[in-house]
Design an enzyme around this catalytic site. Structure first.
Site, short mmCIF file in Angstrom:
data_model
loop_
_atom_site.label_atom_id
_atom_site.label_comp_id
_atom_site.label_asym_id
_atom_site.label_seq_id
_atom_site.Cartn_x
_atom_site.Cartn_y
_atom_site.Cartn_z
N ARG A 195 0.84 -1.21 0.00
CA ARG A 195 0.00 0.00 0.00
C ARG A 195 0.88 1.25 0.00
NH1 ARG A 195 -1.88 1.25 6.19
NH2 ARG A 195 -0.16 0.20 7.24
N GLU A 223 -18.16 5.37 -0.81
CA GLU A 223 -17.37 4.70 -1.86
C GLU A 223 -18.10 4.64 -3.20
OE1 GLU A 223 -15.84 3.60 2.07
OE2 GLU A 223 -17.86 3.53 1.19
N PHE A 262 -14.59 -2.23 0.83
CA PHE A 262 -15.51 -1.16 0.44
C PHE A 262 -15.40 -0.82 -1.05
CE2 PHE A 262 -14.18 0.13 4.92
CZ PHE A 262 -15.11 -0.71 5.51
#
Length: 315
Positions: A10, A58, A83
């Site tokens: 990430r 989202e 999400f």
């Protein structure tokens, strides 16, 4: 030789976006109130006028990304995998997939290695969801260097892309200074062998690499393929492995339903039928706990994989 790094993919994603944005002013980044966790905050600090926080919404974020893509921008929309692919599935399908818009979706905190965030956030279904969307490319990089190249490749590709990001810091093993080449849809052979083929993806590729090397010391010569692209999957490398080794074992930090294992099994069933065994999350939810401990509990660390591969090989 490239510097060995221990870093979460990430964070590599956030760094790659910043570097890419220096050369391409059409890149914009969207997040759903999770910039600190998805590491898009790195981009936000460098390019605040090209960053959009859409809040905890989202579905709306994906809609905004679709609009930006239709206007000529290249949006990277990030949130937790649960999400980005689960809550926003309808918008991903209808607003991005159906018109085949140039939107890149990043799902962070995927798999059980999310750890203490627990079952609700440990998304082991995201790849399965994205595989069902026609034309969606799915990238699951295994380390820092592969994530950097995956972000570059996703920018160059004109169409929807899903990139899976991990929370846990992992060792880098790919060496961009030594004939490493990332190409969408092309798997990479990391170890040669003729007894069995192990095909792994994402964070657990490094664990599989350690397991395969340990097995070689015991006389079991396993071929290891890093399948960083799950869709479109590299049919040629799978068929070749099936014909040459006669047995395939897949390894993924994802539910064995709908993931890498099923994608590989479909290729072999249609082209070179051989036994395919799937190692992954077996139709269950995760639970809260330290990431490394959870990998061991689910048999996805090097020791667990070494044992399981040996057992399956003797089946």
């Amino acid at each position: 030789m490239a510097e060995t790094k221990k870093i979460a993919t990430r964070e590599s994603f956030g760094l790659a976006l910043c570097e890419l944005a220096k050369e391409h002013d059409d890149i914009v980044v969207l997040d759903a109130d999770l910039a600190a966790a998805t590491k898009t905050e790195i981009f936000k600090k460098a390019y605040p006028d090209r960053f959009f926080d859409c809040g905890i919404a989202e579905g709306n974020m994906i809609g905004v990304a679709a609009g930006l893509a239709a206007a000529g921008k290249v949006p990277f929309a990030a949130s937790f995998a649960m999400f980005a692919t689960g809550r926003a599935y309808e918008q991903v399908r209808n607003s991005v997939g159906y018109p085949h818009l140039n939107v890149k979706i990043a799902g962070s905190h995927a798999g059980i290695s999310v750890g203490e965030d627990g079952a609700t956030h440990q998304c082991c279904e995201d790849i399965a969801l994205m595989r069902t969307i026609p034309g969606m490319v799915i990238l699951n990089p295994a380390d820092h260097y592969e994530m950097i190249e995956a972000v570059k490749a996703s920018y160059s590709y004109n169409g929807p892309v899903y990139i899976r990001l991990g929370r846990l810091a992992i060792e880098s093993f790919n060496d961009p200074d030594n004939n490493y080449n990332f190409e969408i849809g092309k798997g990479i052979t990391l170890e040669e062998g003729n007894d069995v083929t192990v095909i792994a993806t994402g964070l657990v590729v490094y664990e599989a690499l350690k397991a395969v090397r340990a097995l070689k010391e015991k006389g079991i010569n396993a071929r290891l393929i890093n399948m960083h692209t799950i869709k479109p999957i590299d049919k040629d490398i799978i068929i070749k492995a099936a014909k040459e080794t006669g047995k395939i074992i897949t390894v993924e930090e994802h539910n064995i339903i709908g993931g890498l294992g099923e994608a590989v099994a479909a290729v072999t069933a249609e082209n070179a039928p051989v036994p395919v065994y799937r190692i992954g999350v077996e139709d269950t939810f995760g639970h809260s706990g330290p990431a490394v401990g959870l990998l061991a509990e689910f048999g996805l660390d090097a020791a667990g994989l070494e044992k399981k591969i040996a057992e399956l090989l003797n089946k």
